[in-house]
Design a protein around this motif. Structure first.
Motif, mmCIF file in Angstrom:
data_model
loop_
_atom_site.group_PDB
_atom_site.id
_atom_site.type_symbol
_atom_site.label_atom_id
_atom_site.label_comp_id
_atom_site.label_asym_id
_atom_site.label_seq_id
_atom_site.Cartn_x
_atom_site.Cartn_y
_atom_site.Cartn_z
ATOM 1 N N ILE A 69 75.282 -78.950 16.896
ATOM 2 C CA ILE A 69 75.404 -79.842 16.464
ATOM 3 C C ILE A 69 75.732 -80.444 15.855
ATOM 4 C CG2 ILE A 69 75.909 -78.945 13.321
ATOM 5 C CD1 ILE A 69 72.645 -78.843 14.248
ATOM 6 N N CYS A 70 76.524 -81.664 14.652
ATOM 7 C CA CYS A 70 77.974 -82.243 14.582
ATOM 8 C C CYS A 70 79.259 -80.982 14.461
ATOM 9 C CB CYS A 70 77.896 -83.278 13.954
ATOM 10 S SG CYS A 70 79.748 -84.112 13.658
ATOM 11 N N ILE A 71 80.125 -81.776 14.956
ATOM 12 C CA ILE A 71 81.633 -80.300 14.740
ATOM 13 C C ILE A 71 81.882 -80.750 13.218
ATOM 14 C CG2 ILE A 71 83.154 -80.672 16.142
ATOM 15 C CD1 ILE A 71 82.465 -78.225 17.138
ATOM 16 N N LYS A 72 81.396 -81.759 12.761
ATOM 17 C CA LYS A 72 82.187 -82.715 12.030
ATOM 18 C C LYS A 72 81.696 -82.445 10.537
ATOM 19 C CE LYS A 72 85.875 -84.515 13.707
ATOM 20 N NZ LYS A 72 87.629 -83.946 13.157
ATOM 21 N N CYS A 73 80.557 -82.931 11.276
ATOM 22 C CA CYS A 73 79.407 -82.751 9.459
ATOM 23 C C CYS A 73 78.300 -82.754 9.161
ATOM 24 C CB CYS A 73 78.971 -84.492 9.111
ATOM 25 S SG CYS A 73 77.357 -84.954 10.239
ATOM 26 N N GLY A 74 77.936 -81.435 10.297
ATOM 27 C CA GLY A 74 77.014 -80.056 10.665
ATOM 28 C C GLY A 74 75.343 -81.002 10.581
ATOM 29 N N ARG A 87 78.784 -84.393 18.693
ATOM 30 C CA ARG A 87 79.577 -85.518 17.820
ATOM 31 C C ARG A 87 78.104 -86.216 17.320
ATOM 32 N NH1 ARG A 87 84.788 -86.796 16.505
ATOM 33 N NH2 ARG A 87 86.526 -85.281 17.180
ATOM 34 N N CYS A 88 77.473 -86.140 16.187
ATOM 35 C CA CYS A 88 76.481 -87.226 15.756
ATOM 36 C C CYS A 88 77.435 -88.987 15.955
ATOM 37 C CB CYS A 88 76.425 -86.980 14.184
ATOM 38 S SG CYS A 88 77.072 -87.936 12.971
ATOM 39 N N ARG A 89 76.776 -89.688 15.628
ATOM 40 C CA ARG A 89 76.552 -91.169 15.768
ATOM 41 C C ARG A 89 77.864 -91.307 14.773
ATOM 42 N NH1 ARG A 89 73.324 -94.095 19.489
ATOM 43 N NH2 ARG A 89 71.855 -93.202 19.356
ATOM 44 N N ASN A 90 77.835 -90.958 13.761
ATOM 45 C CA ASN A 90 79.108 -91.412 12.457
ATOM 46 C C ASN A 90 80.078 -90.926 12.671
ATOM 47 O OD1 ASN A 90 76.697 -93.151 11.059
ATOM 48 N ND2 ASN A 90 76.289 -91.210 9.994
ATOM 49 N N CYS A 91 80.219 -90.006 13.383
ATOM 50 C CA CYS A 91 81.312 -89.186 13.797
ATOM 51 C C CYS A 91 81.669 -89.454 15.173
ATOM 52 C CB CYS A 91 81.438 -87.482 13.102
ATOM 53 S SG CYS A 91 80.744 -87.095 11.763
ATOM 54 N N TRP A 92 81.562 -89.034 15.956
ATOM 55 C CA TRP A 92 81.757 -90.452 17.240
ATOM 56 C C TRP A 92 81.905 -91.375 17.844
ATOM 57 C CZ3 TRP A 92 78.925 -93.925 20.827
ATOM 58 C CH2 TRP A 92 79.772 -94.181 21.732
HETATM 59 ZN ZN ZN Z 1 78.867 -85.496 12.818
#
Ligand code: ZN
Length: 181
Positions: free
Chosen positions: A141-146, A173-178
């Motif tokens: 699970i992305c730590i930034k956005c879930g 992280r997800c691809r967007n937040c990475w």
């Molecule tokens: Zn994210």
């Protein structure tokens, strides 16, 4: 008849790869299979002698520095070879895995990071995925956005592909937040 096969457990940091490896080892032992567990000596995060996940449910494991060392430690009775942090081994692991499954009829369960922190295939993992009979792909699970996370974000500076660490050095992280680094 030989019954060798390769299962690869792949995913980013904090995706539960080691927990899945430990779960499969426990199931095999309930089925009275002889299982040997190995891990790279590079992974000294929590314990030298055990495979320890971030959730700290451990099984006994032998730290080794190379695939050849695993091979030298095997006996004929070892039906299942479980290997954690397989991305840290060099490419000789491919030939050894093929020998263990094709010539010796053993089952191999290998868990490892599929990508490094720049998003590139990590070590021998792409070849192992190519020859696998079964792939268990996990995400975190992305730590930034879930959102669903498939990337390992390095949060401290290092030029090395191999930098062993846990919550102090990496985030899922997800691809967007990475941000590759
Ligand atoms: Zn994210």
């Amino acid at each position: 008849m030989l019954r060798g096969e390769l299962t690869v457990i792949a995913g980013c940091m904090f995706s539960g790869k080691t927990e899945e490896l430990i779960r499969l080892v426990h199931r095999a032992r309930i089925a009275r299979k002889n299982v040997r567990v190995f891990k790279s000596v590079l992974d000294a995060r929590y314990s030298k002698e055990n495979v320890v996940s971030h959730n700290l449910k451990d099984v006994d494991a032998t730290p080794v520095s190379s695939p050849a060392e695993i091979d030298s430690l095997l006996s004929n009775e070892d039906e299942i070879i479980a290997i954690d942090e397989v991305q840290f081994f060099d490419r000789t692991i491919i030939d050894f895995v093929e020998k263990w499954i094709n010539k010796e009829g053993r089952k191999v369960i290998a868990a490892g990071l599929n990508q490094d922190s720049k998003g590139r295939p990590f070590g021998p993992i792409s070849d192992l995925l190519a020859i696998a009979d079964d792939i268990i792909k996990l995400n975190a699970i992305c730590i930034k956005c879930g959102s669903i996370a498939n990337k390992s974000q390095r949060i401290v500076k290092s030029d090395s592909q191999i930098m062993v660490g846990s919550t102090d050095a990496y985030e899922a992280r997800c691809r967007n937040c990475w941000e590759p680094n």
